[in-house]
Design a protein around this motif. Structure first.
Motif, PDB file in Angstrom:
ATOM      1  N   SER A 173       0.399  -7.854  10.830  1.00  0.00           N
ATOM      2  CA  SER A 173       0.990  -9.032  10.485  1.00  0.00           C
ATOM      3  C   SER A 173       1.009  -9.242   8.615  1.00  0.00           C
ATOM      4  CB  SER A 173       0.495 -10.150  11.007  1.00  0.00           C
ATOM      5  OG  SER A 173       1.020 -11.468  10.502  1.00  0.00           O
ATOM      6  N   ILE A 174       2.226  -9.832   8.139  1.00  0.00           N
ATOM      7  CA  ILE A 174       2.167 -10.143   6.831  1.00  0.00           C
ATOM      8  C   ILE A 174       1.189 -10.992   6.453  1.00  0.00           C
ATOM      9  CG2 ILE A 174       3.553 -11.305   5.182  1.00  0.00           C
ATOM     10  CD1 ILE A 174       5.968  -9.719   5.928  1.00  0.00           C
ATOM     11  N   PHE A 175       0.892 -11.815   7.516  1.00  0.00           N
ATOM     12  CA  PHE A 175      -0.115 -12.953   7.462  1.00  0.00           C
ATOM     13  C   PHE A 175      -1.845 -12.532   7.356  1.00  0.00           C
ATOM     14  CE2 PHE A 175       3.048 -16.937   7.721  1.00  0.00           C
ATOM     15  CZ  PHE A 175       3.550 -16.421   6.560  1.00  0.00           C
ATOM     16  N   GLY A 176      -1.861 -11.456   7.634  1.00  0.00           N
ATOM     17  CA  GLY A 176      -3.095 -10.835   8.042  1.00  0.00           C
ATOM     18  C   GLY A 176      -3.483 -10.279   9.414  1.00  0.00           C
ATOM     19  N   GLY A 177      -4.257  -9.485   9.658  1.00  0.00           N
ATOM     20  CA  GLY A 177      -4.865  -8.785  10.788  1.00  0.00           C
ATOM     21  C   GLY A 177      -3.596  -8.124  11.530  1.00  0.00           C
ATOM     22  N   ASN A 230       1.535  -0.820  -4.362  1.00  0.00           N
ATOM     23  CA  ASN A 230       1.878  -1.981  -5.257  1.00  0.00           C
ATOM     24  C   ASN A 230       2.894  -2.881  -4.635  1.00  0.00           C
ATOM     25  OD1 ASN A 230       1.799  -3.833  -7.335  1.00  0.00           O
ATOM     26  ND2 ASN A 230       2.756  -2.425  -8.597  1.00  0.00           N
ATOM     27  N   SER A 231       2.819  -3.771  -3.783  1.00  0.00           N
ATOM     28  CA  SER A 231       3.962  -4.286  -3.138  1.00  0.00           C
ATOM     29  C   SER A 231       4.195  -5.807  -3.547  1.00  0.00           C
ATOM     30  CB  SER A 231       3.546  -4.244  -1.602  1.00  0.00           C
ATOM     31  OG  SER A 231       4.552  -5.166  -0.861  1.00  0.00           O
ATOM     32  N   SER A 232       5.529  -6.391  -3.571  1.00  0.00           N
ATOM     33  CA  SER A 232       5.715  -7.530  -3.990  1.00  0.00           C
ATOM     34  C   SER A 232       5.798  -8.434  -2.521  1.00  0.00           C
ATOM     35  CB  SER A 232       7.249  -7.633  -4.385  1.00  0.00           C
ATOM     36  OG  SER A 232       8.116  -7.056  -3.781  1.00  0.00           O
ATOM     37  N   ILE A 233       5.927  -7.670  -1.332  1.00  0.00           N
ATOM     38  CA  ILE A 233       6.176  -8.366  -0.232  1.00  0.00           C
ATOM     39  C   ILE A 233       4.573  -9.079   0.405  1.00  0.00           C
ATOM     40  CG2 ILE A 233       6.840  -8.108   2.372  1.00  0.00           C
ATOM     41  CD1 ILE A 233       8.801  -7.375   0.196  1.00  0.00           C
ATOM     42  N   ALA A 234       3.582  -8.577  -0.129  1.00  0.00           N
ATOM     43  CA  ALA A 234       2.261  -9.133   0.475  1.00  0.00           C
ATOM     44  C   ALA A 234       1.202  -9.048  -0.538  1.00  0.00           C
ATOM     45  CB  ALA A 234       1.732  -8.474   1.622  1.00  0.00           C
ATOM     46  N   PRO A 235       0.316 -10.055  -0.990  1.00  0.00           N
ATOM     47  CA  PRO A 235      -0.714  -9.816  -1.921  1.00  0.00           C
ATOM     48  C   PRO A 235      -1.598  -8.485  -1.763  1.00  0.00           C
ATOM     49  CG  PRO A 235      -1.371 -11.234  -0.222  1.00  0.00           C
ATOM     50  CD  PRO A 235       0.133 -10.977   0.112  1.00  0.00           C
ATOM     51  N   GLN A 236      -2.147  -8.054  -2.894  1.00  0.00           N
ATOM     52  CA  GLN A 236      -2.903  -6.726  -2.733  1.00  0.00           C
ATOM     53  C   GLN A 236      -4.064  -6.786  -1.932  1.00  0.00           C
ATOM     54  OE1 GLN A 236      -1.654  -3.920  -4.345  1.00  0.00           O
ATOM     55  NE2 GLN A 236       0.250  -5.276  -4.386  1.00  0.00           N
ATOM     56  N   VAL A 237      -4.601  -7.969  -1.717  1.00  0.00           N
ATOM     57  CA  VAL A 237      -5.795  -7.864  -0.836  1.00  0.00           C
ATOM     58  C   VAL A 237      -5.375  -7.688   0.587  1.00  0.00           C
ATOM     59  CG1 VAL A 237      -7.194  -9.358  -2.455  1.00  0.00           C
ATOM     60  CG2 VAL A 237      -5.638 -10.285  -0.807  1.00  0.00           C
TER      61      VAL A 237
END
Length: 551
Positions: free
Chosen positions: A157-161, A237-244
């Motif tokens: 998921s883009i929002f994590g996990g 190095n993506s602009s879609i999701a943060p690096q973390v």
């Protein structure tokens, strides 16, 4: 039969004014634009109150982020009823008033359709999750667990996990590319497609002028549910999701951007073409293939009118080399595409802060946006030169930021209330405490202060937009001979009436720029354009605009 619904007129209705082609679209995030009833949350009547201001900018259209009924887990991007206005924002009558008054002001109105997923509180999902045999059982993406009980595949998921959530009612997992409360619709089901096209028709019948289509490349998934491959380290190095976010560790080859999407987009375009002067703007979220997908989705006249990718929403600054690279890639992969460019929006840090631009550079970037081939999106407050707001953790609302704090602070910093009055306690946004705190740093640039200063960023944006409208070549002409010489980016815009030469020094030191031969005259002097013969010295963030007639 209503003439708008007469399919026999499809072809003739495609021959329209094409207002969207080269148009300037002003994005409104309704929660944060103007509160009309004192509850601390912006609303539709607040937008209506400010239509005169928006029209004064000279923009062609407004795009309103979602105002549909929603539990607001993702602030409206989790829809529970596509045909209802959330009471937080007002009523359907309020929207119709807004629509009518916008049209009276000469503004088109685009609404934000979120079709890839719904809220888990949508009646469709309530029925779908009830059993594996009900009429809507396959309206969402359901899959059995692996033999060890784990998720069907490795999608994230883009929002994590994991992108999969276990549901005890069906004893299956469902797919969610975003929050677990945002289950993905199954576009492989024809009934789902039909239902969503009916939603689009509902709003077109009401008179909206088009749609901004959220996450347009997420509609379809791989039916075989194959694992996504790992992405090489040097491509993360993506602009879609943060690096973390580990989302960046995958090449999302199977979870989105599927070839079946083309046929649905053609169905949506055919529906839209039943109505005169409508347009579809797609958001493409794909860090590896964004421009290529833009070409696929906008080629010809049977797919989307225009799309935008994330190349100019990245952390990476607009150097001459990078800007040329983007347009070279666009020409190679999507030469017939009609792009729509944005520097800021509701999902990324405001570009004044993201690129650390001073006042002169901000002004130059505004002119550059108006000179590039494509349509343009401006985000509310961009015309004031607003920096990113600093929202402390205890005031955060964005689940994205809360999940990845402190390395990623989320999207609240670009969503704080619009600043209208510098000396007002809530900057004229509301009479009560707003849902996000007003930024004192932004308040210094409030509209009332900016209106009084003829040299303000606000007036500069008005002049830049007026320049685009005054020159047909800038609005919809071709773009050729883009070159990069050191920090200078130069190119030509041309149509049957005129040719315009554009040169921008996107560096931090002065440089000599070569000018074209022949009879040219300078334009844009009131915006900071400089003039020369043969060559011109461009200081940091300076630019040169020249024009000549071609008739």
């Amino acid at each position: 039969m209503n003439v708008q619904n007469n399919a026999t007129l499809n072809r003739s209705l495609q021959v329209s004014s094409y207002w969207w082609r080269g148009g300037v679209i002003y994005q409104i995030y309704p929660r944060s634009f103007q509160d009309s009833n004192g509850d601390g949350i912006g609303d539709l009547n607040g937008i209506t109150e400010r239509l005169g201001y928006i029209a004064s900018l000279g923009v062609d259209a407004i795009w309103i982020s979602p105002f549909f009924k929603s539990p607001m887990k993702d602030f409206g991007y989790d829809v529970s009823d596509y045909r209802a206005v959330d009471p937080m924002f007002g009523t359907m009558e309020d929207f119709q008033t807004l629509l009518g008054q916008a049209h009276e002001q000469g503004l088109k109105v685009m609404i934000d359709l979120v079709l890839s997923h719904t809220s888990d509180q949508h009646p469709w999902f309530s029925e779908s999750r009830a059993s594996q045999e009900n009429p809507k059982a396959d309206w969402y993406v359901w899959a059995d667990a692996k033999s060890d009980g784990t998720a069907p595949n490795n999608w994230l998921s883009i929002f994590g996990g994991s992108a999969w959530q276990w549901d005890s009612r069906r004893q299956q997992y469902y797919l969610h590319n975003f929050l677990s409360s945002q289950p993905d619709l199954n576009f492989h089901c024809s009934d789902v497609q039909d239902a969503l096209l009916d939603v689009a028709r509902f709003w077109l019948d009401l008179g909206v002028d088009g749609f901004r289509l959220d996450t347009i490349n997420f509609y379809f998934h791989d039916k075989q549910l194959r694992d996504n491959p790992a992405l090489p380290m040097d491509q993360r190095n993506s602009s879609i999701a943060p690096q973390v976010n580990p989302y960046n560790h995958q090449d999302h080859l199977h979870s989105k951007s599927q070839p079946e999407n083309i046929a649905f987009l053609e169905r949506l375009r055919a529906l839209t073409d039943e109505y005169p002067d409508r347009a579809c703007l797609g958001e493409i979220g794909d860090a590896q293939r964004g421009l290529e997908i833009m070409g696929d989705y906008t080629t010809g006249d049977k797919r989307m009118h225009m799309c935008y990718a994330f190349e100019f929403l990245e952390k990476r600054a607009l150097t001459a080399a990078y800007t040329k690279h983007v347009f070279d890639q666009l020409e190679e992969k999507a030469g017939d595409a009609w792009p729509c460019w944005a520097f800021s929006n509701h999902d990324v840090q405001r570009h004044a802060s993201r690129w650390n631009l001073d006042e002169t550079a901000l002004r130059q970037h505004a002119v550059l946006m108006m000179c590039l081939r494509g349509s343009a999106c401006l985000y509310q407050g961009e015309e004031l030169g607003l920096p990113e707001a600093d929202v402390p953790f205890e005031n955060l609302q964005d689940p994205y930021g809360i999940e990845f704090w402190p390395e990623f602070k989320g999207r609240d910093g670009c969503r704080t209330p619009m600043v209208w009055m510098a000396q007002d306690e809530q900057s004229g946004f509301s009479t009560s405490s707003p849902w996000l705190p007003v930024s004192t740093a932004q308040a210094e640039r409030a509209v009332d202060q900016s209106e009084r200063d003829p040299n303000s960023m606000l007036h500069h944006y008005r002049r830049a937009i007026a320049l685009r409208h005054a020159h047909s070549a800038l609005r919809s002409g071709t773009q050729t001979e883009m070159t990069q010489n050191g920090s200078v980016l130069s190119f030509f815009r041309e149509d049957d009436a005129e040719q315009i030469f554009c040169a921008f020094n996107l560096g931090s030191s002065a440089i000599e720029a070569s000018l074209p031969q022949g009879e040219w005259r300078s334009i844009g002097g009131e915006l900071g354009s400089v003039y020369g013969i043969g060559t011109v010295k461009l200081d940091a963030a300076q630019f040169c605009l020249l024009v000549r007639e071609t008739r």
